[in-house]
Design an enzyme around this catalytic site. Structure first.
Site, PDB file in Angstrom:
ATOM      1  N   SER A 144      42.090   6.271  36.268  1.00  0.00           N
ATOM      2  CA  SER A 144      42.433   4.598  36.227  1.00  0.00           C
ATOM      3  C   SER A 144      41.991   3.558  37.552  1.00  0.00           C
ATOM      4  CB  SER A 144      42.758   3.579  34.552  1.00  0.00           C
ATOM      5  OG  SER A 144      42.394   2.805  35.024  1.00  0.00           O
ATOM      6  N   TYR A 157      51.304   3.606  31.807  1.00  0.00           N
ATOM      7  CA  TYR A 157      50.132   3.780  32.504  1.00  0.00           C
ATOM      8  C   TYR A 157      49.835   4.111  33.550  1.00  0.00           C
ATOM      9  CZ  TYR A 157      44.929   3.817  31.225  1.00  0.00           C
ATOM     10  OH  TYR A 157      44.088   3.918  31.590  1.00  0.00           O
TER      11      TYR A 157
HETATM   12  P1  NAD Z   1      39.742   6.257  22.711  1.00  0.00           P
HETATM   13  O1  NAD Z   1      40.942   5.661  22.287  1.00  0.00           O
HETATM   14  O2  NAD Z   1      38.469   5.489  22.575  1.00  0.00           O
HETATM   15  O3  NAD Z   1      40.379   7.507  23.225  1.00  0.00           O
HETATM   16  C1  NAD Z   1      40.931   7.987  23.793  1.00  0.00           C
HETATM   17  C2  NAD Z   1      41.172   9.608  22.905  1.00  0.00           C
HETATM   18  O4  NAD Z   1      42.242  10.129  23.344  1.00  0.00           O
HETATM   19  C3  NAD Z   1      41.478   9.214  21.395  1.00  0.00           C
HETATM   20  O5  NAD Z   1      40.048   9.921  20.524  1.00  0.00           O
HETATM   21  C4  NAD Z   1      42.300   9.750  20.568  1.00  0.00           C
HETATM   22  O6  NAD Z   1      42.948  10.253  19.840  1.00  0.00           O
HETATM   23  C5  NAD Z   1      42.907  11.059  21.982  1.00  0.00           C
HETATM   24  N1  NAD Z   1      44.140  11.204  22.173  1.00  0.00           N
HETATM   25  C6  NAD Z   1      45.283  10.768  22.481  1.00  0.00           C
HETATM   26  N2  NAD Z   1      46.052  10.835  23.045  1.00  0.00           N
HETATM   27  C7  NAD Z   1      45.723  12.615  22.495  1.00  0.00           C
HETATM   28  C8  NAD Z   1      46.538  14.015  22.589  1.00  0.00           C
HETATM   29  N3  NAD Z   1      47.858  14.181  22.396  1.00  0.00           N
HETATM   30  N4  NAD Z   1      46.450  14.966  22.207  1.00  0.00           N
HETATM   31  C9  NAD Z   1      44.729  14.786  21.837  1.00  0.00           C
HETATM   32  N5  NAD Z   1      43.617  14.053  21.923  1.00  0.00           N
HETATM   33  C10 NAD Z   1      44.668  12.414  22.875  1.00  0.00           C
HETATM   34  O7  NAD Z   1      39.581   5.215  24.504  1.00  0.00           O
HETATM   35  P2  NAD Z   1      38.633   5.394  26.214  1.00  0.00           P
HETATM   36  O8  NAD Z   1      38.636   3.938  26.375  1.00  0.00           O
HETATM   37  O9  NAD Z   1      37.409   6.577  25.351  1.00  0.00           O
HETATM   38  O10 NAD Z   1      39.968   6.040  27.138  1.00  0.00           O
HETATM   39  C11 NAD Z   1      39.736   7.738  27.690  1.00  0.00           C
HETATM   40  C12 NAD Z   1      39.869   7.228  28.811  1.00  0.00           C
HETATM   41  O11 NAD Z   1      39.959   6.612  29.437  1.00  0.00           O
HETATM   42  C13 NAD Z   1      41.792   7.486  29.114  1.00  0.00           C
HETATM   43  O12 NAD Z   1      42.166   8.729  29.044  1.00  0.00           O
HETATM   44  C14 NAD Z   1      42.321   6.757  29.458  1.00  0.00           C
HETATM   45  O13 NAD Z   1      43.315   6.306  29.887  1.00  0.00           O
HETATM   46  C15 NAD Z   1      40.969   5.909  29.555  1.00  0.00           C
HETATM   47  N6  NAD Z   1      40.640   4.589  30.325  1.00  0.00           N
HETATM   48  C16 NAD Z   1      39.964   3.668  29.802  1.00  0.00           C
HETATM   49  C17 NAD Z   1      39.348   2.421  29.758  1.00  0.00           C
HETATM   50  C18 NAD Z   1      38.987   1.564  29.132  1.00  0.00           C
HETATM   51  O14 NAD Z   1      39.289   0.499  29.367  1.00  0.00           O
HETATM   52  N7  NAD Z   1      38.801   1.980  28.283  1.00  0.00           N
HETATM   53  C19 NAD Z   1      39.553   1.621  31.660  1.00  0.00           C
HETATM   54  C20 NAD Z   1      40.575   3.260  32.056  1.00  0.00           C
HETATM   55  C21 NAD Z   1      40.683   4.238  31.555  1.00  0.00           C
END
Ligand code: NAD
Length: 262
Positions: A144, A157
């Site tokens: 991230s 985070y």
């Molecule tokens: P999201 O919440 O839609 O997806 C995350 C998924 O991970 C969910 O479906 C959740 O059920 C699953 N998850 C969480 N903990 C878990 C566990 N212990 N075991 C198995 N599954 C688990 O969010 P997203 O935006 O799709 O995030 C995906 C990745 O991108 C993450 O690592 C997040 O930190 C990163 N990220 C997101 C953003 C953003 O703005 N959306 C920005 C930077 C990084």
């Protein structure tokens, strides 16, 4: 023209979530068979349906990545179901609380580290063991911009995502002799959707000097800090992951690519 990932098998963790599903759809459109891993069974089922409705192949594996034993067993199961694994999008993650350091909840700090660091490592390790046997593998970890710049109010985070960048660099070195490339992506502000809304709302509530207390103003303040003056889309992330998994990045390993609008 044949699909570039035809015959490839990709594991996507967090495959029921926004970035995971968008990327799984992209990889499936490029010909890969997808093993979707997530702890949310409902999201897994609808993600699989979206992929198969579009003509892709997908299996679902409901799993909490913080359970290392279960991770090992599930990865073995995926390898036996699909006949091997070529790609890992190591993407499941949790944002945690938005609170300045003095009041940051200790139990939440540990939960974020367990999922984003220990869980991500368990998955990487279990999948890498199979890739080593075949002498081929491509891994992309989701870090991230919080793991590049250190955002306010996100102690756990930010710390966890810096660790993901470090894990990527170490794993790239350890796995290079086995023809396994390991890279990371660092999304910045991605929207619209739940994560964007939640982020804006919780930064407004955090009571820090960096954002106002009105979510609408916070959204404007955040976008004003982006040179391209907009948030990124899920497809704009999926495309970079496809690049890092594919042959156009064959001489790249250990890098962390920002996807942040500047
Ligand atoms: P999201 O919440 O839609 O997806 C995350 C998924 O991970 C969910 O479906 C959740 O059920 C699953 N998850 C969480 N903990 C878990 C566990 N212990 N075991 C198995 N599954 C688990 O969010 P997203 O935006 O799709 O995030 C995906 C990745 O991108 C993450 O690592 C997040 O930190 C990163 N990220 C997101 C953003 C953003 O703005 N959306 C920005 C930077 C990084």
């Amino acid at each position: 023209k044949t699909a570039p990932f035809s015959g490839r098998v990709a594991i996507v963790t967090g495959g029921g979530g926004n970035i995971g599903l968008a990327t799984a759809l992209r990889l499936a459109a490029d010909g890969a068979a997808i093993a979707l891993v997530d702890m949310d069974a409902d999201k897994l089922a609808s993600a699989r349906k979206e992929i198969t409705d579009k003509g892709g192949r997908a299996g679902t594996y409901c799993l909490d990545i913080t359970d290392a034993d279960d991770v090992g067993k599930t990865v073995d199961q995926i390898v036996s179901d699909f006949g091997g694994v070529d790609f890992l999008f190591n993407n499941a993650g949790y944002q945690g609380a938005f609170t300045p350091v003095p009041n940051y909840p200790e139990d939440d700090f540990q939960k974020v580290m367990m999922i984003n660091v220990c869980g991500a490592f368990s998955v990487l390790q279990a999948v890498a063991r199979h890739m080593v046997k075949r002498g081929f593998g491509r891994i992309v970890n989701t870090a991230s911009m919080a793991g590049v710049e250190g955002p306010p109010n996100m102690a756990a985070y930010g710390t966890s995502k810096f660790a993901v960048v470090g894990m990527t660099q170490v794993a790239a070195k350890d796995l290079a002799p086995h023809n396994i490339r390991v890279n990371a992506i660092s999304p910045g502000l991605i929207g619209p959707g739940y994560m964007w809304d939640r982020q804006v709302e919780l930064q407004a509530k955090a009571g820090s000097q960096y954002f106002s207390d009105d979510p609408e103003k916070v959204a404007k303040e955040m976008i004003a800090g982006v040179p391209m003056r907009r948030y990124g889309s899920l497809e704009e992330i999926a495309g970079v992951v496809a690049f890092l998994l594919g042959e156009d990045s064959n001489y790249m390993t250990g890098v962390n690519l920002p996807i942040s609008g500047g």
